[in-house]
Scaffold this active site. Structure first.
Site, PDB file in Angstrom:
ATOM      1  N   SER A 158     -45.727 -21.608  -2.228  1.00 38.14           N
ATOM      2  CA  SER A 158     -46.643 -21.742  -1.100  1.00 38.14           C
ATOM      3  C   SER A 158     -47.609 -22.889  -1.399  1.00 38.14           C
ATOM      4  O   SER A 158     -47.167 -24.007  -1.624  1.00 38.14           O
ATOM      5  CB  SER A 158     -47.380 -20.422  -0.852  1.00 38.14           C
ATOM      6  OG  SER A 158     -48.186 -20.515   0.292  1.00 38.14           O
ATOM      7  N   HIS A 185     -43.775 -21.775   2.298  1.00 40.67           N
ATOM      8  CA  HIS A 185     -44.585 -21.506   3.482  1.00 40.67           C
ATOM      9  C   HIS A 185     -44.931 -22.823   4.185  1.00 40.67           C
ATOM     10  O   HIS A 185     -45.823 -23.556   3.767  1.00 40.67           O
ATOM     11  CB  HIS A 185     -45.876 -20.773   3.098  1.00 40.67           C
ATOM     12  CG  HIS A 185     -45.630 -19.435   2.488  1.00 40.67           C
ATOM     13  ND1 HIS A 185     -46.583 -18.760   1.755  1.00 40.67           N
ATOM     14  CD2 HIS A 185     -44.539 -18.628   2.488  1.00 40.67           C
ATOM     15  CE1 HIS A 185     -46.090 -17.606   1.351  1.00 40.67           C
ATOM     16  NE2 HIS A 185     -44.846 -17.511   1.774  1.00 40.67           N
ATOM     17  N   ASP A 281     -47.347 -12.714  -1.659  1.00 41.44           N
ATOM     18  CA  ASP A 281     -45.990 -12.798  -1.131  1.00 41.44           C
ATOM     19  C   ASP A 281     -44.986 -12.952  -2.273  1.00 41.44           C
ATOM     20  O   ASP A 281     -45.186 -13.756  -3.176  1.00 41.44           O
ATOM     21  CB  ASP A 281     -45.860 -13.983  -0.165  1.00 41.44           C
ATOM     22  CG  ASP A 281     -44.504 -14.012   0.518  1.00 41.44           C
ATOM     23  OD1 ASP A 281     -43.963 -12.924   0.823  1.00 41.44           O
ATOM     24  OD2 ASP A 281     -43.976 -15.113   0.729  1.00 41.44           O
TER      25      ASP A 281
END
Length: 339
Positions: A158, A185, A281
């Protein structure tokens, strides 16, 4: 905080933002170096960052600005930040929360002020990761690296992930005899350009997946921005299944469904790699993979722009190694050589 080498731009942006009661300007900087110095003493929620500046460019300094900002969101405001532009994709993958094209200095009036305010409200307040000086990392217990042939490598990243992915994929042998999955992401509009960047950085084919795609060894399969990359055994081999359902982390795409389906499909032959990113996540999916006999590797604190996602995996006792990306690639190469 506003970071722009143009005093005119700083002044105009300041007037625009100060016109709204819900914002406060706490710092101005004329260069990336000044911004980093300011972040040693002030806490901010959002940093407006120009790209083209003397000395270190905004993009060059972005990973360190993200790190020093301790959860501050970075909004790139630049004439180079058009939708789909390489600068925009790099900025988002290096840790920017959003981008906004800057109109010419003579056109700063009108609708741009309202658009800027709307972006700032959507970005919201900073999500603070514990500062290194305030919270030492918890005890890390490493698991033994499973033995046996390599079936699949699943990479999750991310904030700050683009640089980490490059550092991992660069030294990875061109042939590992297994498909590579990537969940990063990023919004959907940027994924095709992101895949091209991965191809250029790694020297191997990278493509944004579509439902029903057949996994291919030594190809990078990239999650689209609108759905989770899941896999399943089907006629003819292992195919991609896309899922846009909500997950606990709120991320779309999310690393959790990817890692969970790698666990179901490959079991002990699956290897997950958790790279730089903020939040949790991938933690649930990592646990699924380890429970099925697979391995998780995590980027270390010193090399990660944001040690959030990899920290969760490491401190949960799920990692078989906590190292810089290039060293994690070496561990995967060792598994790939297992006969």
């Amino acid at each position: 905080m506003i970071v722009d080498d143009s005093s005119v731009a700083r002044a105009v942006l300041s007037r625009m933002i100060s016109a709204y009661d819900d914002f406060e300007i706490v710092a101005l900087a004329g260069s990336a170096g000044e911004a980093l110095d300011a972040l040693r003493t002030v806490r901010v929620d959002v940093i407006l960052l120009d790209v083209e500046m003397p000395g270190a460019s905004g993009l060059e300094a972005l990973p360190e600005i993200v790190r020093m900002g301790q959860g501050a969101r970075v909004l790139i405001v630049s004439s180079m930040a058009e939708d789909g532009a390489e600068t925009t994709v790099r900025a988002l993958a290096l840790g920017a929360a959003d981008t906004l094209p800057k109109p010419g200095i003579g056109n700063f009036a009108g609708r741009f002020s309202a658009v800027l305010a709307d972006r700032l409200r959507r970005i919201g307040r900073a999500e603070r990761e514990p500062a290194p000086a305030a919270a030492a990392p918890g005890r890390i217990n490493l698991r033994a690296m499973p033995e046996g042939p390599l079936g699949c490598v699943a990479l999750a990243a991310s904030t700050g992930g683009l640089h980490a992915l490059f550092e991992f994929l660069g030294p990875l042998p061109k042939r590992i005899g297994a498909p590579i999955l990537v969940t990063q992401h990023l919004p959907a509009i940027f994924m095709s350009h992101f895949a091209r960047q991965l191809t250029n950085a790694s020297g191997r084919k990278a493509r944004v997946v579509e439902a029903g795609d057949l996994l291919a060894d030594d190809v990078i399969h990239v999650a689209p921005g609108h759905a989770h990359l899941c896999i399943e055994r089907a006629r003819g081999g292992i195919r991609v299944r896309l899922d846009s359902g909500r997950v606990a982390s709120g991320c779309l795409p999310s690393a959790d469904p990817m890692l969970a389906t790698v666990a179901e499909t490959f079991g002990a032959a699956g290897v997950g790699v958790m790279l730089s990113g903020m939040g949790r996540d991938g933690l649930a999916g990592s646990r699924c993979l380890v429970e099925r006999g697979g391995a998780m590797l995590a980027q270390d604190r010193g090399s990660a722009a944001v040690w959030g996602m990899p920290r969760m995996v490491a401190e949960a006792g799920l990692a078989s190694a906590v190292l810089p990306p290039a060293e994690l690639a070496r561990r995967v190469a060792e598994r790939a050589s297992w006969k």
